[in-house]
Write an enzyme that holds these catalytic residues in place. Structure first.
Site, PDB file in Angstrom:
ATOM      1  N   THR A  56      -9.407  25.475  44.653  1.00 28.63           N
ATOM      2  CA  THR A  56      -8.824  26.061  45.866  1.00 28.63           C
ATOM      3  C   THR A  56      -8.169  27.401  45.559  1.00 28.63           C
ATOM      4  O   THR A  56      -8.279  28.346  46.344  1.00 28.63           O
ATOM      5  CB  THR A  56      -7.815  25.099  46.512  1.00 28.63           C
ATOM      6  OG1 THR A  56      -8.494  23.880  46.835  1.00 28.63           O
ATOM      7  CG2 THR A  56      -7.202  25.687  47.774  1.00 28.63           C
ATOM      8  N   CYS A  57      -7.527  27.491  44.419  1.00 22.73           N
ATOM      9  CA  CYS A  57      -6.832  28.724  44.032  1.00 22.73           C
ATOM     10  C   CYS A  57      -7.817  29.882  43.869  1.00 22.73           C
ATOM     11  O   CYS A  57      -7.563  31.001  44.307  1.00 22.73           O
ATOM     12  CB  CYS A  57      -6.052  28.510  42.744  1.00 22.73           C
ATOM     13  SG  CYS A  57      -4.905  27.128  42.815  1.00 22.73           S
ATOM     14  N   SER A  58      -8.959  29.611  43.248  1.00 24.68           N
ATOM     15  CA  SER A  58      -9.955  30.658  42.963  1.00 24.68           C
ATOM     16  C   SER A  58     -10.898  30.932  44.123  1.00 24.68           C
ATOM     17  O   SER A  58     -11.410  32.039  44.268  1.00 24.68           O
ATOM     18  CB  SER A  58     -10.787  30.265  41.746  1.00 24.68           C
ATOM     19  OG  SER A  58     -10.007  30.325  40.578  1.00 24.68           O
TER      20      SER A  58
END
Length: 157
Positions: free
Chosen positions: A47-49
């Site tokens: 999700t972060c990337s």
């Protein structure tokens, strides 16, 4: 947990630049600036990337048009990882900050224990800071990604 209206706690955050390692004092780094600071549980994680960091990269100019002086991403990772992740994500407009020992995250009261995944990490959040004082704080519910995304913060400015 830190709340709107409070000053940020004292802490040192790392950043690896082309000139080497820089240790920033939080009080100096955010003094006299309007900053959007968003935190992720881990660099290079899905999700972060795929969504969190890219949203701020894409909308960086729109944040600056609304008077934001700096957009900073922070994670409980080391400065080498944060630099590599920023380069991989074309995040040159953002400041990639490392809270390697989670001391800043713990001082904010926004840590979580991910056990075998990575130990103590940051909850996912975004905050607006004006001259070192929190003026907006959006903390995500567990396994959620709504209130800290770039679009949500930009709309609230």
């Amino acid at each position: 947990m830190i709340s709107v209206g409070q000053q940020l706690p004292s802490a040192t955050l790392g950043q690896l630049t082309k000139d080497g390692m820089v240790n920033h004092q939080v009080s100096d780094l955010f003094a006299g600036k309007k900053v959007v600071l968003f935190a992720v549980p881990g660099a290079f994680t899905p999700t972060c990337s795929e969504a969190h960091l890219p949203g701020y990269v894409v909308l960086a100019d729109e944040f600056k048009a609304k008077g934001v002086d700096m957009i900073a991403c922070i994670s409980v990772n080391d400065a080498f990882v944060m630099k590599a992740w920023g380069e991989a994500q074309n995040a040159s407009e953002l400041m990639m900050l490392a809270d390697g020992d989670a001391s800043f995250t713990k001082a904010l009261g926004l840590e979580m224990d991910t056990a075998a995944f990575g130990g103590v990490r940051s909850q996912r959040y975004a905050m607006v800071i004006e001259n070192g004082k929190v003026t907006m704080l959006n903390v995500e519910a567990a396994k959620s990604f709504e209130v800290s995304k770039a679009e949500a913060i930009l709309a609230a400015l």
